[in-house]
Design a protein around this motif. Sequence first.
Motif, PDB file in Angstrom:
ATOM      1  N   ASP A 490       0.858  -1.192   0.000  1.00  0.00           N
ATOM      2  CA  ASP A 490       0.000   0.000   0.000  1.00  0.00           C
ATOM      3  C   ASP A 490       0.890   1.237   0.000  1.00  0.00           C
ATOM      4  O   ASP A 490       1.875   1.291   0.739  1.00  0.00           O
ATOM      5  CB  ASP A 490      -0.908   0.022   1.229  1.00  0.00           C
ATOM      6  N   ASP A 508      -2.786  -0.081  -4.136  1.00  0.00           N
ATOM      7  CA  ASP A 508      -2.663  -1.320  -3.352  1.00  0.00           C
ATOM      8  C   ASP A 508      -2.253  -2.421  -4.314  1.00  0.00           C
ATOM      9  O   ASP A 508      -2.942  -2.678  -5.310  1.00  0.00           O
ATOM     10  CB  ASP A 508      -3.986  -1.664  -2.684  1.00  0.00           C
ATOM     11  N   SER A 626      -7.573   2.042   1.467  1.00  0.00           N
ATOM     12  CA  SER A 626      -7.343   0.715   0.887  1.00  0.00           C
ATOM     13  C   SER A 626      -8.230  -0.304   1.599  1.00  0.00           C
ATOM     14  O   SER A 626      -8.919   0.018   2.574  1.00  0.00           O
ATOM     15  CB  SER A 626      -5.864   0.329   1.007  1.00  0.00           C
TER      16      SER A 626
END
Length: 670
Positions: A490, A508, A626
């Motif tokens: 990430d 991500d 994310s």
Amino acid sequence: VWPYALVRDGQLSVQFAALSQEWQTRLVGGALPPRLQAELALARPLDRLVQALGDLFRAQLLVVVARALTMPLRLRGMSLKRRFLVNYIFVRNIPSVLAFLTLVVVAYVGFGIHKTGRVRADLERTLARADAVGAALLDDPRLAAGGSGAAARLEAAREWLGPQGARAHLVLRRGAPPAGGDSLRAGAAEPVQAASRATAPSVLALALPPTRDGRLQGVVEDGAALYLASRRIAGEPAPGRALEVYIPLDSSFVASLAQRVGGRVVMTLDRGVSVRHVGREQGLSFVPDTSGKARIRVSSGGGADRRRREVFLGRSYLPLGDWRGGWHSGITGAVAVELRTTGALLLRDLRDVPGWLYSNVVMVALLLGLTMLIGIAESVAVRSGRGIVKSIEEEVADLRQAAARLGAGDLAHRVPVRGRDELSALAGSFNEMAASLERQRAELIEKERIEEDLEVARQIQRRFMPQQPPRVAGLDVAGISVPSLEVGGDLFHYVELPGGRLGIALGDVSGKSVPAALIMSNVMSALRAEALHETELEKSLERINRLLVEQIEPGRFVTLFYAVADPAARLLRYTSAGHNPVLQVTAAGETRWLREGGVPLGVLPAATYPSARAGLEPGDVVMAYSDGVTEAESGDRDAALFGEERLAATVRELRARPAEAIVQGVLAAV
């Protein structure tokens, strides 16, 4: 146990009554003066408090004893040799001691039962003698004539009763009672025909309990004394007469019993106990004594041994009423016969033991032989146990030496394995452990080197991320990334553009650790280059997608959200490559999800990524995240994931706060 003062024969002595003994008598009797009544009323609560404390102490003592019996013996800090020695002492001695104590207790209880049985047998013999005297006198024609001759004959017949005849009372009555009825009282319809001159007035007025046939052999009481009573009814050819014999159970009679059985005898009339023995029903029944009558208590005194410490030996209950053919159950109350003894009397009673041994010499020899066999077997077992202990000590010493060398760093040392028992298996396990430690030490060195490399990678990845939020007029920006491992896939980034605009990217990579971090660093570098050339959002993601398709292995992909915020135009242009929808919350609390975009990067070479626009008003909050936020799990298996709805609710509650506070609030909620 409580102390009490005993006054006897003009002398005062303090003794202790055990739980098996009853209280001697009432402490205070008669009318009490008001002052004494007040003092007793004040003392009663204190007595109850002391009794409650005593009950609590006994309960605690019982708990301590129970815990001592159930708690395992701990020998921590003691050498193995001493532990085996302690175990040997316990195994060798405790069973023998317990068996010996059990035999002693059983012998003591059996001895007490035998002694109390002798007391009852003596009483039954006395009753049988009295019944025989009654049968002989009823057949005497001189009694049938009546008058003073009959009384003289009764007086002479008292000698037939033996030593008890001096205190016996003989009464000849006219009119024998019918079966199941009471005997006739003096002064009733049938007067006394003749009586010995030793007869007490209370005996003449005594009403005997009913029996099936009018006869009686047992114990009766007249309210102040106890008597062994025997009533014999004359048969044919001279019916209608009854001869009653009363032998008082006084201190003299009880003393003669005590002398014959060897101990101190105490007889007490207990009105709360009834003896049942009718047919198959037998035993004792205990009921509360509500009669209020004083108890009758007769003691043998003790003679010269009265100052010596006495111990309880046995107790037996004798029924009131008829003893023939079963104990009469229609009368409440029983006579408790308690037998006590001293050490001297107990030793004197043991003088018959040698005679028993001589009479049972074969049995004694068998017992001695069995004891010798058990001793030989136990000796062999002890020697075998010592050999086992010695071998265990040697193997344990080898293990201790190996442990010391292992602690010093000598991982190449091995313990000699001598057999296939548990300790040999332990030695083999120890050798395997040393080899495993040696192998793990090499792996640990390699792991430390890898961790150092990962720490360098983590520092490099941290530099890729913004060190501080950008300062753009009209925007309040904040962000954070918390990797699950040393490095992660990430990443977020800011790109300051001309005209007061700000580029925002959050991506991500599938997977974790170093491979994901390398891919993400390439994506962010390419995206930064595209942003600096003022390329359109759609074209930037298309070129980055084609680059990833050529470079990464199949099965990996990247999700990415890319947007350009223009606070002057109050506009947000964005596109998404398969990333989580971005949340927008207005100042009024309305929620909107920004979902425009295409498939993840690195999947399709010809993928397109259309862009969209969203308005920005003062107070609006745009939250890019994310899947580590929405897919967070709690410890409960049945609980749902954090989810988009909970994220939206959290942001709505925090929308009036600064951007940094909103980020920290969402992180705290997760």
